[in-house]
Design a protein around this motif. Structure first.
Motif, short mmCIF file in Angstrom:
data_model
loop_
_atom_site.label_atom_id
_atom_site.label_comp_id
_atom_site.label_asym_id
_atom_site.label_seq_id
_atom_site.Cartn_x
_atom_site.Cartn_y
_atom_site.Cartn_z
N MET A 159 91.45 103.54 125.38
CA MET A 159 90.31 103.94 126.20
C MET A 159 89.66 105.14 125.53
O MET A 159 90.30 105.86 124.74
N PRO A 160 88.38 105.38 125.78
CA PRO A 160 87.72 106.52 125.13
C PRO A 160 88.37 107.84 125.52
O PRO A 160 88.98 107.98 126.59
N ALA A 161 88.23 108.81 124.63
CA ALA A 161 88.77 110.15 124.89
C ALA A 161 88.22 110.69 126.21
O ALA A 161 87.07 110.43 126.58
N ARG A 162 89.06 111.46 126.90
CA ARG A 162 88.63 112.06 128.16
C ARG A 162 89.35 113.40 128.34
O ARG A 162 90.56 113.48 128.27
N LEU A 163 88.55 114.43 128.56
CA LEU A 163 89.08 115.76 128.85
C LEU A 163 88.66 116.10 130.28
O LEU A 163 87.46 116.18 130.59
N ARG A 164 89.64 116.26 131.16
CA ARG A 164 89.37 116.58 132.55
C ARG A 164 89.53 118.07 132.81
O ARG A 164 90.33 118.74 132.13
N ARG A 165 88.81 118.55 133.81
CA ARG A 165 89.14 119.89 134.31
C ARG A 165 90.57 119.83 134.83
O ARG A 165 90.90 119.00 135.68
N PRO A 166 91.46 120.73 134.35
CA PRO A 166 92.88 120.53 134.60
C PRO A 166 93.45 121.31 135.78
O PRO A 166 94.67 121.51 135.85
N TYR A 167 92.62 121.73 136.71
CA TYR A 167 93.19 122.47 137.84
C TYR A 167 92.20 122.49 139.00
O TYR A 167 91.00 122.25 138.85
N GLY A 168 92.75 122.79 140.18
CA GLY A 168 91.98 122.97 141.39
C GLY A 168 92.89 123.59 142.43
O GLY A 168 94.04 123.97 142.13
N PRO A 169 92.45 123.68 143.68
CA PRO A 169 93.27 124.34 144.71
C PRO A 169 94.60 123.61 144.96
O PRO A 169 94.63 122.54 145.55
N GLY A 170 95.68 124.17 144.43
CA GLY A 170 97.00 123.62 144.65
C GLY A 170 97.43 122.55 143.68
O GLY A 170 98.53 122.00 143.82
N TRP A 171 96.63 122.26 142.64
CA TRP A 171 97.01 121.21 141.69
C TRP A 171 96.61 121.59 140.26
O TRP A 171 95.72 122.41 140.05
N ALA A 172 97.29 120.96 139.31
CA ALA A 172 96.98 121.15 137.89
C ALA A 172 97.35 119.87 137.15
O ALA A 172 98.14 119.05 137.63
N LEU A 173 96.79 119.71 135.96
CA LEU A 173 97.04 118.54 135.12
C LEU A 173 97.56 118.99 133.75
O LEU A 173 97.15 120.03 133.24
#
Length: 396
Positions: A278-292
């Motif tokens: 699948m094509p490359a994907r960079l996500r925002r890796p955090y939010g309230p109470g979670w991280a990637l």
């Protein structure tokens, strides 16, 4: 004890996914004294799709964490040479000792994942295999406060934590349920057919480019090599559908390199498999109470052979952020924003290079230029890793 952790949270962190990214993150958090639960859908010791090859940055991380000797003890052969085959021309590059690394390794995932899980458990992390995460639990303000789990018998319950870490791969449930936004995306994706063949005499990594195809021969444990062939998705999908994975593998390798095709003339160890990229994907890796972390937050095409190294790198960046931000939600937000900034400084320069490689639309001259660029990015990454603190310390 962090007072915010006592308020209804059973764990300081729940890590969803117990492979390289998740087990590494759990290891570093547990070494810092945090209470960590790791939940993994697959059974303990199961295999997974992987290019196996560790780049220098990944080997450096394992050495810094005190785990490289365990990898070497499994019999994974030390790799001190990489040969690049551009059509009929070959160029061998010897690995120069640097940053405490004098050899690369490409362990089977059943080996590497187990080493990381064992080390994390030794540090105090708790693992539960065979559990599916079906949803994220939230408080009244919408902050993630845990995960909803389901076992094989269909029984569901909720585990609570100060932070939920999604290390559950490119199809991450955590990323999906948290609606993690994509901040960069590629346009191209390759597909790959791979299997394992006897290769005790293979002298290091071998990479092949030409005829709108790519390939690699990667020596791993037990005297075998992972041999893959890659190309545009329609080409690989058509060949696999028409002839089956094993015949497609043979035919495509014969188009690319006769010597490599001869190496795979013997029966493979196990099945030959098809993998659609699948094509490359960079996500925002955090939010309230979670991280990637790992592929959940940063996916690049397997032709980069950099996924494991990415995961080891980002596991430490995230662990440091979680520990340094444990005093308050405000501190956590600042620390996780810094995690993203550091990750992106290393990940973003690689993405356009790998995206172009994944297209398989290059000629050999362009392939050489792209690989020189990739080597430069990896060298910058090693310098950044050399500056990491070895062990995060918990904020009281």
């Amino acid at each position: 004890m962090n007072p915010r952790s006592r308020a209804g949270a059973s764990w300081d962190a729940i890590v969803v996914g117990g492979r390289v990214a998740g087990a590494s993150t759990a290891l570093l958090l547990a070494r810092s004294g945090l209470r960590v639960l790791v939940v993994e859908r697959a059974r303990r010791g199961s295999d997974t799709v992987s290019t196996h090859a560790l780049m220098r940055g990944g080997v450096l991380q394992l050495r810094r964490w005190g785990l490289l000797d365990r990898v070497a003890a499994t019999g994974a052969p030390p790799v001190r040479r990489a040969t690049f085959h551009y059509g009929a021309e070959s160029m061998a590059v010897s690995l120069k000792p640097y940053a405490g690394v004098d050899a690369l390794y490409a362990p089977r995932r059943t080996v590497l994942d187990a080493i990381l899980v064992d080390a994390a458990e030794e540090a105090g992390a708790r693992f539960r295999f065979g559990l599916a995460v079906t949803d994220l639990a939230r408080d009244g303000a919408g902050r993630v406060v845990g995960v909803v789990l389901r076992d094989h018998g269909g029984v569901s319950w909720t585990e609570r934590a100060r932070l939920v870490v999604g290390a559950d791969g490119r199809g991450s449930v955590v990323a999906g349920r948290s609606a993690a936004p994509t901040i960069a995306a590629g346009a191209h994706a390759g597909s790959y057919v791979y299997g394992y063949w006897p290769a005790a005499d293979l002298d290091g990594y071998h990479w092949y480019y030409g005829d709108a195809l790519s390939a690699g021969a990667i020596p791993t444990n037990d005297g075998v090599a992972c041999v893959f062939v890659g190309g545009p998705q329609d080409v690989l999908a058509d060949a696999t559908r028409d002839h089956g994975p094993a015949a497609a593998h043979r035919g495509l390798l014969a188009r690319l390199d006769g010597e490599l095709a001869d190496r795979t003339a013997a029966p493979p160890y196990g099945a030959v498999r098809f993998f659609r990229g699948m094509p490359a994907r960079l996500r925002r890796p955090y939010g309230p109470g979670w991280a990637l972390v790992g592929d959940a937050g940063c996916w690049v095409d397997p032709l980069s052979t950099h996924g494991i190294t990415d995961a080891l790198r980002d596991a430490e960046l995230l662990a440091v952020a979680i520990v340094s931000g444990s005093a308050s939600e405000h501190a956590e937000g600042i620390a996780l924003a810094d995690y993203q900034a550091q990750r992106d400084r290393m990940a973003l320069p690689m993405q356009p290079i790998v995206d172009r490689l994944a297209s398989h639309e290059w000629d050999l001259a362009e392939a050489r230029r792209l690989l020189r660029g990739l080597s430069s990015v990896m060298a910058d990454e090693v310098e950044a890793i050399r500056g990491f603190d070895l062990a995060p310390t918990r904020t009281a």
